[in-house]
Write a protein that holds these residues in place. Structure first.
Motif, mmCIF file in Angstrom:
data_model
loop_
_atom_site.group_PDB
_atom_site.id
_atom_site.type_symbol
_atom_site.label_atom_id
_atom_site.label_comp_id
_atom_site.label_asym_id
_atom_site.label_seq_id
_atom_site.Cartn_x
_atom_site.Cartn_y
_atom_site.Cartn_z
ATOM 1 N N ARG A 87 0.831 -1.194 0.000
ATOM 2 C CA ARG A 87 0.000 0.000 0.000
ATOM 3 C C ARG A 87 0.880 1.265 0.000
ATOM 4 O O ARG A 87 0.633 2.209 -0.749
ATOM 5 N N ASP A 88 1.919 1.232 0.844
ATOM 6 C CA ASP A 88 2.801 2.400 0.966
ATOM 7 C C ASP A 88 3.524 2.699 -0.344
ATOM 8 O O ASP A 88 3.670 3.852 -0.738
ATOM 9 N N LYS A 90 2.552 1.895 -3.294
ATOM 10 C CA LYS A 90 1.572 2.341 -4.280
ATOM 11 C C LYS A 90 1.158 3.791 -4.037
ATOM 12 O O LYS A 90 0.826 4.523 -4.969
ATOM 13 N N ALA A 91 1.201 4.199 -2.771
ATOM 14 C CA ALA A 91 0.757 5.550 -2.413
ATOM 15 C C ALA A 91 1.765 6.610 -2.854
ATOM 16 O O ALA A 91 1.446 7.791 -2.904
ATOM 17 N N ARG A 92 2.974 6.181 -3.136
ATOM 18 C CA ARG A 92 4.013 7.145 -3.515
ATOM 19 C C ARG A 92 4.750 6.622 -4.741
ATOM 20 O O ARG A 92 5.915 6.267 -4.664
ATOM 21 N N PRO A 93 4.052 6.595 -5.897
ATOM 22 C CA PRO A 93 4.664 5.971 -7.073
ATOM 23 C C PRO A 93 5.784 6.806 -7.706
ATOM 24 O O PRO A 93 6.702 6.269 -8.283
#
Lengths: 221, 248
Positions: A87-88, A90-93
Protein backbone atom coordinates in the motif's frame (compact mmCIF):
# COMPACT_ATOMS: atom_id res chain seq x y z
CA UNK A 1 -13.21 -6.70 10.49
CA UNK A 2 -12.91 -2.99 9.81
CA UNK A 3 -10.05 -2.94 12.29
CA UNK A 4 -7.93 -5.43 10.33
CA UNK A 5 -8.72 -3.64 7.07
CA UNK A 6 -7.50 -0.26 8.35
CA UNK A 7 -3.86 0.81 8.16
CA UNK A 8 -3.79 1.52 11.89
CA UNK A 9 -5.34 -1.89 12.63
CA UNK A 10 -2.61 -3.68 10.70
CA UNK A 11 0.07 -1.59 12.40
CA UNK A 12 -1.43 -2.57 15.75
CA UNK A 13 -1.20 -6.24 14.79
CA UNK A 14 2.45 -5.66 13.86
CA UNK A 15 3.14 -3.91 17.16
CA UNK A 16 1.52 -6.60 19.32
CA UNK A 17 3.08 -9.54 17.46
CA UNK A 18 6.42 -7.72 17.42
CA UNK A 19 6.36 -7.27 21.19
CA UNK A 20 5.40 -10.92 21.64
CA UNK A 21 8.40 -12.00 19.56
CA UNK A 22 10.61 -9.55 21.46
CA UNK A 23 9.54 -11.12 24.75
CA UNK A 24 10.44 -14.55 23.40
CA UNK A 25 13.82 -13.27 22.19
CA UNK A 26 14.73 -11.92 25.63
CA UNK A 27 14.03 -15.31 27.23
CA UNK A 28 15.78 -17.11 24.36
CA UNK A 29 18.87 -14.93 24.71
CA UNK A 30 19.07 -15.40 28.49
CA UNK A 31 18.66 -19.18 28.07
CA UNK A 32 21.50 -19.28 25.54
CA UNK A 33 23.87 -17.80 28.11
CA UNK A 34 23.58 -21.00 30.15
CA UNK A 35 26.14 -22.46 27.72
CA UNK A 36 28.83 -20.70 29.77
CA UNK A 37 28.02 -23.02 32.72
CA UNK A 38 29.17 -26.01 30.72
CA UNK A 39 27.85 -28.99 28.79
CA UNK A 40 25.90 -30.66 31.63
CA UNK A 41 24.08 -27.49 32.65
CA UNK A 42 23.22 -26.47 29.10
CA UNK A 43 22.01 -29.89 27.99
CA UNK A 44 19.99 -30.18 31.17
CA UNK A 45 18.41 -26.77 30.44
CA UNK A 46 17.64 -27.81 26.86
CA UNK A 47 15.97 -30.94 28.14
CA UNK A 48 14.05 -29.00 30.79
CA UNK A 49 12.48 -26.89 28.03
CA UNK A 50 10.73 -30.08 26.90
CA UNK A 51 9.35 -30.76 30.35
CA UNK A 52 7.82 -27.33 31.08
CA UNK A 53 4.26 -27.80 32.28
CA UNK A 54 4.78 -31.43 33.34
CA UNK A 55 2.82 -33.27 34.53
CA UNK A 56 -0.17 -31.22 33.34
CA UNK A 57 1.29 -31.05 29.85
CA UNK A 58 2.79 -34.04 28.10
CA UNK A 59 6.47 -34.02 27.08
CA UNK A 60 7.20 -31.11 24.65
CA UNK A 61 3.60 -29.90 24.62
CA UNK A 62 4.51 -26.53 26.06
CA UNK A 63 7.21 -26.21 23.42
CA UNK A 64 4.71 -26.93 20.66
CA UNK A 65 2.21 -24.45 22.06
CA UNK A 66 4.95 -21.82 22.14
CA UNK A 67 6.04 -22.70 18.60
CA UNK A 68 2.45 -22.41 17.39
CA UNK A 69 1.99 -18.98 19.01
CA UNK A 70 5.31 -17.77 17.56
CA UNK A 71 4.50 -19.02 14.06
CA UNK A 72 1.12 -17.25 14.21
CA UNK A 73 2.90 -14.09 15.40
CA UNK A 74 5.50 -14.25 12.63
CA UNK A 75 2.86 -14.88 9.97
CA UNK A 76 0.59 -12.05 11.17
CA UNK A 77 3.60 -9.71 11.46
CA UNK A 78 4.81 -10.58 7.96
CA UNK A 79 1.37 -10.48 6.29
CA UNK A 80 0.63 -7.07 7.82
CA UNK A 81 4.05 -5.80 6.80
CA UNK A 82 3.62 -7.09 3.27
CA UNK A 83 0.14 -5.61 2.83
CA UNK A 84 1.11 -2.26 4.35
CA UNK A 85 4.33 -2.07 2.32
CA UNK A 86 2.44 -2.73 -0.90
CA UNK A 87 0.00 0.00 0.00
CA UNK A 88 2.80 2.40 0.97
CA UNK A 89 4.73 1.85 -2.25
CA UNK A 90 1.57 2.34 -4.28
CA UNK A 91 0.76 5.55 -2.41
CA UNK A 92 4.01 7.15 -3.51
CA UNK A 93 4.66 5.97 -7.07
CA UNK A 94 6.68 9.01 -8.21
CA UNK A 95 9.97 9.78 -6.55
CA UNK A 96 11.26 13.34 -6.31
CA UNK A 97 13.93 14.01 -8.89
CA UNK A 98 15.83 15.91 -6.21
CA UNK A 99 16.75 13.30 -3.62
CA UNK A 100 15.03 13.81 -0.27
CA UNK A 101 17.31 14.18 2.71
CA UNK A 102 15.88 11.67 5.14
CA UNK A 103 15.31 12.65 8.75
CA UNK A 104 14.85 9.03 9.76
CA UNK A 105 17.93 6.99 10.58
CA UNK A 106 19.32 3.83 9.03
CA UNK A 107 17.32 1.55 11.35
CA UNK A 108 14.05 2.99 10.04
CA UNK A 109 15.26 2.93 6.45
CA UNK A 110 16.25 -0.73 6.59
CA UNK A 111 13.09 -2.13 8.30
CA UNK A 112 11.64 -3.95 5.27
CA UNK A 113 14.88 -5.51 4.03
CA UNK A 114 15.89 -6.27 7.61
CA UNK A 115 12.57 -8.02 8.18
CA UNK A 116 12.97 -10.17 5.08
CA UNK A 117 16.55 -11.00 6.10
CA UNK A 118 15.36 -12.02 9.56
CA UNK A 119 12.60 -14.24 8.10
CA UNK A 120 15.20 -16.06 5.96
CA UNK A 121 17.52 -16.29 8.94
CA UNK A 122 14.79 -17.84 11.13
CA UNK A 123 14.33 -20.62 8.54
CA UNK A 124 18.08 -21.22 8.48
CA UNK A 125 18.28 -21.11 12.28
CA UNK A 126 15.48 -23.70 12.67
CA UNK A 127 17.15 -26.00 10.12
CA UNK A 128 20.40 -25.59 12.08
CA UNK A 129 19.31 -26.11 15.69
CA UNK A 130 15.71 -27.37 15.79
CA UNK A 131 15.46 -29.91 13.00
CA UNK A 132 19.29 -30.29 13.03
CA UNK A 133 19.14 -30.76 9.22
CA UNK A 134 22.07 -28.45 8.58
CA UNK A 135 23.87 -29.11 11.86
CA UNK A 136 27.29 -30.75 11.54
CA UNK A 137 26.99 -32.63 14.83
CA UNK A 138 23.22 -33.03 14.68
CA UNK A 139 22.60 -35.28 17.70
CA UNK A 140 19.19 -34.83 19.32
CA UNK A 141 19.59 -33.91 22.98
CA UNK A 142 23.25 -32.93 22.65
CA UNK A 143 22.47 -29.23 22.50
CA UNK A 144 25.90 -28.10 23.69
CA UNK A 145 27.84 -30.08 21.08
CA UNK A 146 25.40 -29.05 18.35
CA UNK A 147 25.96 -25.38 19.18
CA UNK A 148 29.74 -25.77 19.27
CA UNK A 149 29.82 -27.70 15.98
CA UNK A 150 27.89 -24.97 14.11
CA UNK A 151 29.68 -21.93 15.48
CA UNK A 152 33.14 -23.48 15.03
CA UNK A 153 32.66 -22.83 11.33
CA UNK A 154 33.60 -19.21 10.68
CA UNK A 155 31.02 -18.48 7.99
CA UNK A 156 28.17 -19.78 10.12
CA UNK A 157 29.20 -17.32 12.81
CA UNK A 158 29.41 -14.58 10.19
CA UNK A 159 25.80 -15.35 9.13
CA UNK A 160 24.71 -15.10 12.76
CA UNK A 161 26.58 -11.83 13.28
CA UNK A 162 24.94 -10.29 10.21
CA UNK A 163 21.49 -11.54 11.26
CA UNK A 164 21.84 -10.26 14.82
CA UNK A 165 22.88 -6.82 13.58
CA UNK A 166 19.72 -6.85 11.45
CA UNK A 167 17.78 -7.89 14.54
CA UNK A 168 19.22 -5.05 16.60
CA UNK A 169 18.37 -2.46 13.95
CA UNK A 170 14.89 -3.94 13.56
CA UNK A 171 14.25 -3.71 17.31
CA UNK A 172 15.72 -0.23 17.57
CA UNK A 173 13.06 1.21 15.29
CA UNK A 174 10.42 -1.44 15.97
CA UNK A 175 10.18 -1.09 19.73
CA UNK A 176 9.76 2.67 19.68
CA UNK A 177 7.43 2.38 16.71
CA UNK A 178 5.27 -0.10 18.64
CA UNK A 179 5.02 2.36 21.55
CA UNK A 180 3.89 4.96 19.05
CA UNK A 181 1.43 2.64 17.27
CA UNK A 182 -0.14 1.41 20.48
CA UNK A 183 -0.49 4.99 21.67
CA UNK A 184 1.68 4.52 24.76
CA UNK A 185 4.11 7.18 23.65
CA UNK A 186 3.84 10.71 25.02
CA UNK A 187 6.26 13.62 24.69
CA UNK A 188 7.32 12.97 28.30
CA UNK A 189 8.02 9.29 27.55
CA UNK A 190 9.56 9.65 24.10
CA UNK A 191 13.19 9.72 25.24
CA UNK A 192 12.58 6.80 27.59
CA UNK A 193 11.05 4.67 24.82
CA UNK A 194 13.85 5.55 22.41
CA UNK A 195 16.40 4.73 25.10
CA UNK A 196 14.69 1.42 25.88
CA UNK A 197 14.62 0.58 22.16
CA UNK A 198 18.35 1.18 21.81
CA UNK A 199 19.03 -0.63 25.09
CA UNK A 200 17.03 -3.69 24.04
CA UNK A 201 18.65 -3.66 20.60
CA UNK A 202 22.18 -3.59 22.03
CA UNK A 203 21.38 -6.08 24.79
CA UNK A 204 19.85 -8.64 22.44
CA UNK A 205 22.44 -8.27 19.70
CA UNK A 206 25.32 -8.55 22.18
CA UNK A 207 23.62 -11.24 24.24
CA UNK A 208 22.97 -13.44 21.23
CA UNK A 209 26.36 -12.85 19.62
CA UNK A 210 28.47 -13.59 22.68
CA UNK A 211 27.76 -17.32 22.23
CA UNK A 212 28.88 -17.83 18.59
CA UNK A 213 31.81 -15.44 19.04
CA UNK A 214 32.95 -17.28 22.19
CA UNK A 215 32.73 -20.63 20.39
CA UNK A 216 34.73 -19.33 17.43
CA UNK A 217 37.28 -17.79 19.78
CA UNK A 218 37.65 -21.17 21.50
CA UNK A 219 36.28 -20.00 24.85
CA UNK A 220 33.50 -22.57 24.61
CA UNK A 221 34.40 -26.00 23.21
CA UNK B 1 21.08 37.15 -7.53
CA UNK B 2 21.21 34.75 -10.42
CA UNK B 3 19.24 31.56 -9.89
CA UNK B 4 18.45 28.57 -12.06
CA UNK B 5 15.04 27.07 -11.40
CA UNK B 6 14.38 23.53 -12.56
CA UNK B 7 10.60 23.28 -12.46
CA UNK B 8 8.26 20.34 -13.03
CA UNK B 9 6.16 21.22 -16.09
CA UNK B 10 3.09 19.16 -16.83
CA UNK B 11 0.28 20.41 -19.12
CA UNK B 12 -2.53 18.43 -17.53
CA UNK B 13 -3.44 15.53 -15.22
CA UNK B 14 -2.98 12.87 -17.88
CA UNK B 15 -0.06 14.52 -19.68
CA UNK B 16 3.53 13.43 -19.20
CA UNK B 17 5.70 15.93 -17.32
CA UNK B 18 9.37 16.79 -17.05
CA UNK B 19 11.77 19.10 -15.27
CA UNK B 20 12.46 22.29 -17.28
CA UNK B 21 15.27 24.72 -16.41
CA UNK B 22 14.70 28.50 -16.29
CA UNK B 23 17.21 31.22 -15.55
CA UNK B 24 16.18 34.06 -13.24
CA UNK B 25 19.10 36.52 -13.53
CA UNK B 26 17.55 39.32 -11.46
CA UNK B 27 16.26 37.65 -8.31
CA UNK B 28 16.05 39.95 -5.31
CA UNK B 29 17.12 38.34 -1.97
CA UNK B 30 14.12 39.97 -0.25
CA UNK B 31 11.59 38.33 -2.57
CA UNK B 32 9.46 35.55 -1.22
CA UNK B 33 9.77 32.24 -3.02
CA UNK B 34 6.36 32.76 -4.63
CA UNK B 35 7.41 36.25 -5.82
CA UNK B 36 10.40 34.58 -7.44
CA UNK B 37 7.93 32.40 -9.37
CA UNK B 38 5.80 35.52 -10.10
CA UNK B 39 8.83 37.24 -11.66
CA UNK B 40 9.54 34.20 -13.78
CA UNK B 41 5.87 33.97 -14.80
CA UNK B 42 5.73 37.65 -15.82
CA UNK B 43 8.67 37.08 -18.11
CA UNK B 44 7.22 33.85 -19.49
CA UNK B 45 3.92 35.65 -20.18
CA UNK B 46 5.66 38.56 -21.93
CA UNK B 47 7.63 36.10 -24.03
CA UNK B 48 4.36 34.42 -24.99
CA UNK B 49 5.17 31.27 -23.02
CA UNK B 50 3.03 29.30 -20.60
CA UNK B 51 3.40 30.59 -17.03
CA UNK B 52 4.11 28.06 -14.27
CA UNK B 53 0.91 27.08 -12.45
CA UNK B 54 1.17 26.97 -8.66
CA UNK B 55 -1.32 27.26 -5.80
CA UNK B 56 -1.20 30.31 -3.55
CA UNK B 57 -3.57 32.53 -1.64
CA UNK B 58 -2.84 34.44 1.56
CA UNK B 59 0.97 34.52 1.25
CA UNK B 60 1.06 34.94 5.03
CA UNK B 61 1.70 31.29 5.91
CA UNK B 62 -1.77 30.69 7.33
CA UNK B 63 -4.02 29.49 4.50
CA UNK B 64 -2.29 26.29 3.44
CA UNK B 65 -2.74 26.95 -0.28
CA UNK B 66 0.87 27.15 -1.32
CA UNK B 67 3.39 24.40 -1.11
CA UNK B 68 5.93 22.88 -3.43
CA UNK B 69 8.86 20.56 -2.90
CA UNK B 70 12.05 22.61 -3.08
CA UNK B 71 15.30 20.68 -3.44
CA UNK B 72 13.59 17.53 -2.17
CA UNK B 73 12.09 19.22 0.88
CA UNK B 74 8.42 20.10 1.25
CA UNK B 75 8.20 23.91 1.65
CA UNK B 76 11.96 24.15 1.18
CA UNK B 77 14.94 24.29 3.51
CA UNK B 78 13.63 26.44 6.38
CA UNK B 79 11.92 24.73 9.31
CA UNK B 80 8.39 25.81 10.29
CA UNK B 81 8.10 27.91 7.14
CA UNK B 82 5.60 27.70 4.29
CA UNK B 83 6.74 28.24 0.71
CA UNK B 84 5.26 31.77 0.68
CA UNK B 85 7.20 32.72 3.81
CA UNK B 86 10.47 31.36 2.45
CA UNK B 87 12.70 34.05 1.00
CA UNK B 88 15.20 34.04 -1.79
CA UNK B 89 17.89 35.02 0.74
CA UNK B 90 17.75 31.42 1.99
CA UNK B 91 19.58 30.52 -1.23
CA UNK B 92 22.93 31.58 -2.65
CA UNK B 93 23.80 33.34 -5.87
CA UNK B 94 24.19 30.82 -8.68
CA UNK B 95 22.11 28.11 -6.98
CA UNK B 96 20.19 25.57 -9.02
CA UNK B 97 16.84 24.98 -7.32
CA UNK B 98 14.62 21.98 -8.06
CA UNK B 99 10.91 22.72 -7.70
CA UNK B 100 8.44 19.84 -7.81
CA UNK B 101 4.78 19.29 -6.93
CA UNK B 102 3.61 17.31 -3.88
CA UNK B 103 3.94 13.63 -4.80
CA UNK B 104 1.34 11.13 -3.65
CA UNK B 105 -1.07 8.87 -5.48
CA UNK B 106 -3.85 10.67 -3.59
CA UNK B 107 -2.62 14.07 -4.88
CA UNK B 108 -2.86 14.00 -8.66
CA UNK B 109 -0.95 16.73 -10.50
CA UNK B 110 -3.48 19.10 -12.12
CA UNK B 111 -0.93 21.28 -13.86
CA UNK B 112 2.76 21.98 -13.24
CA UNK B 113 3.11 22.48 -9.45
CA UNK B 114 -0.60 22.41 -8.64
CA UNK B 115 -2.01 19.21 -7.19
CA UNK B 116 -5.52 18.07 -6.28
CA UNK B 117 -5.67 18.05 -2.47
CA UNK B 118 -9.42 17.45 -2.22
CA UNK B 119 -8.63 14.12 -0.54
CA UNK B 120 -7.79 16.13 2.58
CA UNK B 121 -11.14 17.91 2.30
CA UNK B 122 -12.95 14.58 2.16
CA UNK B 123 -11.12 13.48 5.33
CA UNK B 124 -12.36 16.67 7.04
CA UNK B 125 -15.89 15.97 5.78
CA UNK B 126 -15.74 12.54 7.41
CA UNK B 127 -15.20 13.89 10.91
CA UNK B 128 -13.02 16.99 11.17
CA UNK B 129 -15.79 19.00 12.84
CA UNK B 130 -18.23 19.11 15.75
CA UNK B 131 -21.85 18.43 14.73
CA UNK B 132 -23.63 20.38 17.45
CA UNK B 133 -24.16 24.02 16.48
CA UNK B 134 -22.38 25.73 19.35
CA UNK B 135 -23.03 29.29 18.28
CA UNK B 136 -20.42 31.88 19.05
CA UNK B 137 -17.46 31.19 21.33
CA UNK B 138 -18.78 30.25 24.78
CA UNK B 139 -17.85 32.01 27.99
CA UNK B 140 -14.45 30.49 28.79
CA UNK B 141 -15.26 29.87 32.45
CA UNK B 142 -18.44 27.90 31.71
CA UNK B 143 -16.49 24.84 30.50
CA UNK B 144 -13.08 24.72 32.14
CA UNK B 145 -10.38 23.09 29.99
CA UNK B 146 -7.03 22.37 31.65
CA UNK B 147 -4.27 24.55 30.23
CA UNK B 148 -2.06 21.72 28.85
CA UNK B 149 -5.06 20.24 26.99
CA UNK B 150 -6.11 23.62 25.64
CA UNK B 151 -2.54 24.26 24.49
CA UNK B 152 -2.21 20.89 22.79
CA UNK B 153 -5.63 21.26 21.11
CA UNK B 154 -4.63 24.71 19.88
CA UNK B 155 -1.26 23.50 18.58
CA UNK B 156 -3.03 20.81 16.57
CA UNK B 157 -5.66 23.27 15.38
CA UNK B 158 -2.92 25.32 13.73
CA UNK B 159 -2.72 22.69 10.96
CA UNK B 160 -3.36 24.58 7.72
CA UNK B 161 -3.98 21.45 5.64
CA UNK B 162 -1.23 22.25 3.15
CA UNK B 163 -0.36 18.58 2.59
CA UNK B 164 3.39 18.92 3.23
CA UNK B 165 3.18 15.91 5.57
CA UNK B 166 1.86 13.75 2.74
CA UNK B 167 4.44 15.14 0.33
CA UNK B 168 7.34 14.47 2.70
CA UNK B 169 6.22 11.01 3.81
CA UNK B 170 7.94 8.16 1.95
CA UNK B 171 4.58 6.36 2.08
CA UNK B 172 2.47 9.35 1.01
CA UNK B 173 0.63 9.00 4.31
CA UNK B 174 -1.86 11.55 5.65
CA UNK B 175 -1.52 10.36 9.24
CA UNK B 176 -0.12 13.64 10.59
CA UNK B 177 -2.92 15.65 8.97
CA UNK B 178 -5.61 13.28 10.25
CA UNK B 179 -3.99 13.04 13.67
CA UNK B 180 -4.06 16.83 14.04
CA UNK B 181 -7.87 16.78 13.70
CA UNK B 182 -8.22 13.99 16.24
CA UNK B 183 -5.74 15.48 18.70
CA UNK B 184 -7.50 18.83 18.37
CA UNK B 185 -11.18 17.85 18.54
CA UNK B 186 -11.10 14.67 20.65
CA UNK B 187 -9.30 16.36 23.52
CA UNK B 188 -11.87 19.14 24.01
CA UNK B 189 -15.22 18.80 25.84
CA UNK B 190 -17.12 20.03 22.77
CA UNK B 191 -15.70 17.14 20.76
CA UNK B 192 -16.24 14.46 23.40
CA UNK B 193 -19.69 13.13 22.33
CA UNK B 194 -18.36 12.19 18.87
CA UNK B 195 -14.98 11.05 20.12
CA UNK B 196 -15.26 7.43 18.91
CA UNK B 197 -17.21 7.93 15.68
CA UNK B 198 -14.97 10.83 14.66
CA UNK B 199 -11.73 8.88 14.78
CA UNK B 200 -13.23 5.79 13.12
CA UNK B 201 -14.73 7.85 10.29
CA UNK B 202 -11.59 9.93 9.79
CA UNK B 203 -9.34 6.88 9.52
CA UNK B 204 -11.76 5.13 7.18
CA UNK B 205 -11.85 8.20 4.92
CA UNK B 206 -8.07 8.53 5.09
CA UNK B 207 -7.54 4.92 4.04
CA UNK B 208 -10.19 5.19 1.30
CA UNK B 209 -8.25 8.01 -0.37
CA UNK B 210 -5.29 5.73 -1.03
CA UNK B 211 -2.85 7.43 1.35
CA UNK B 212 -0.15 5.11 2.66
CA UNK B 213 0.26 4.00 6.25
CA UNK B 214 2.53 5.40 8.94
CA UNK B 215 5.94 3.81 9.42
CA UNK B 216 6.99 6.36 12.03
CA UNK B 217 9.79 7.86 9.97
CA UNK B 218 9.03 11.37 11.25
CA UNK B 219 9.46 13.00 7.83
CA UNK B 220 5.98 14.57 8.16
CA UNK B 221 6.61 16.46 11.36
CA UNK B 222 9.98 17.56 10.00
CA UNK B 223 8.28 19.13 6.97
CA UNK B 224 5.22 20.51 8.77
CA UNK B 225 5.27 24.34 8.66
CA UNK B 226 3.13 24.38 11.81
CA UNK B 227 5.21 21.91 13.82
CA UNK B 228 2.44 19.35 14.40
CA UNK B 229 4.35 16.77 16.49
CA UNK B 230 4.67 12.99 16.12
CA UNK B 231 2.84 12.84 19.44
CA UNK B 232 -0.36 13.65 17.54
CA UNK B 233 0.04 10.39 15.59
CA UNK B 234 0.40 8.47 18.87
CA UNK B 235 -2.79 10.20 20.02
CA UNK B 236 -4.58 9.21 16.80
CA UNK B 237 -3.47 5.60 17.27
CA UNK B 238 -4.57 5.65 20.90
CA UNK B 239 -7.98 7.14 20.05
CA UNK B 240 -8.45 4.67 17.20
CA UNK B 241 -7.66 1.67 19.42
CA UNK B 242 -9.92 3.02 22.13
CA UNK B 243 -12.81 3.48 19.70
CA UNK B 244 -12.21 0.11 18.01
CA UNK B 245 -12.20 -1.72 21.34
CA UNK B 246 -15.56 -0.09 22.04
CA UNK B 247 -14.46 1.86 25.11
CA UNK B 248 -16.51 4.95 25.72
Amino acid sequence: MNFWRSTIGKKTVMAVTGLLMLLFLIVHMLGNLKIFFGRTDFDHYAHWLRTIGNPVLHESWYLWIQRFVLVVAVVLHAVSAYQLSRRDLKARPTKYSHHQRAKAGYATHIMRYGGITLALFIVYHILDFTTLTLNRHGVDGAAYDNVVSSFSVWWVTVIYIAAMICLGLHIQHGFWSAAQTLGYNRPSRDRAFKGMATGLAVLLTAGFLIVPVSVLAGLVD
Amino acid sequence: MKLTLRIWRQAGPAEPGSMVAYEVPDANPDMSFLELLDVLNERLTLEGGDPVTFDHDCREGICGSCGVVINGQAHGPRALTTTCQLHVRSFSDGDVIDIEPWRSVAFGVLKDLMVDRSGLDRIIQAGGYISAPTGSAPEAHSTPVPKPIADSAFDNATCIGCGACVAACPNGSAMLFTSAKVAHLNSLPQGAPERASRVLNLVEAMDAEGFGGCTNTGECTNACPKGIPMDSIATLNREYLRASLGRK
